[in-house]
Design a protein around this motif. Structure first.
Motif: not given
Length: 264
Positions: A177-189, A235-248
């Protein structure tokens, strides 16, 4: 200079596994933050009660039946959610289940069933919504994983295998998805007080916790609350566009140590 991208004012969210635990907390937390939410789970009545509560508090929510192991159910859920709320902007995958059994004692059909729900169901759901999100060139997909990927736990072999698969899937999709504008993030509780384990017999739950202590997997007795995980999703989805939380990764904070004259 290129024009800075921004999120749309309205960002409908689909939450799987929304009838209890982390899923319900995510739905409530995001609705309180102004996100329209679609709650999906097999226990539709519980989701509807939750949606009514969200609406009573001024939020926007719809509850729909969802079984992530069924193509038809996933397609129905997404179509009805989009009709009610609009095009999907955010997906949070919370549907999952843990059966407390040693992997070597688990019947293969039971092992496979856990993989179908926790891993294949996640892929099935994301594959239904991601292409349209990529075509719109924006969106967030949050894969809710577990710290069992980093710290495998006994009596959870199928769950450990499934969550490793979920993170592998997410890592591959991050590249795809890199370059599509869609951010895939891993949240690891880490360990969380949720619906998971609430139906286990007391002796089974105690044996699981004893094993955690025996293998050094329980440094203290604190657990996360579902709303803690929901705050991390926000917190992950509130990041401004242009920033990508890949793992939290989020772990429960240890209790404060007693204050002594020697405490630094």
């Amino acid at each position: 200079m290129p024009t800075a991208l921004s999120h749309p004012d309205r960002r409908p969210v689909l939450v799987t596994g929304a009838s209890s635990g982390v899923g319900s907390a995510v739905a409530v937390g995001l609705a309180a933050a102004g996100y329209p939410v679609a709650l999906g789970a097999r226990r539709t009545a519980i989701c509807e009660e939750l949606a009514e509560r969200i609406r009573a508090d001024g939020g926007e929510a719809v509850a729909l039946a969802l079984d992530v192991t069924s193509d038809e159910s996933v397609s129905f859920f997404v179509a009805e959610a989009e009709q009610a709320l609009g095009e999907v902007e955010v997906v949070v995958t919370c549907a999952g289940e843990v059966t407390p059994e040693n992997a070597y004692e688990t019947a293969t059909p039971d092992f496979e069933a856990q993989l179908q729900l926790n891993l294949v169901g996640t892929q099935r759901f994301v594959a239904r919504v991601a292409p349209a999100m990529a075509a719109r060139r924006r969106g967030d997909i949050v894969f809710v994983s577990s710290d069992v990927v980093r710290l495998p736990r006994p009596r959870m072999g199928a769950y450990v295998a499934a969550k490793n698969g979920v993170e592998g899937l997410a890592r591959a999709m991050q590249m795809e998805l890199e370059g599509t504008g869609v951010r895939a993030s891993i949240l690891r509780p880490g360990p969380t007080l949720s619906g998971v384990g609430s139906t286990w017999p007391v002796e089974v739950l105690q044996a699981v916790l004893d094993d955690w202590v025996r293998f050094g997997l329980a440094r203290h007795d604190r657990f996360l609350q579902p709303h803690d995980v929901a705050a991390a999703v926000l917190a992950v989805i509130s990041m401004p566009r242009g920033a990508h939380v890949t793992l939290l990764e989020v772990e429960p904070e240890a209790p404060l140590r007693p204050v002594t004259p020697d405490t630094p």
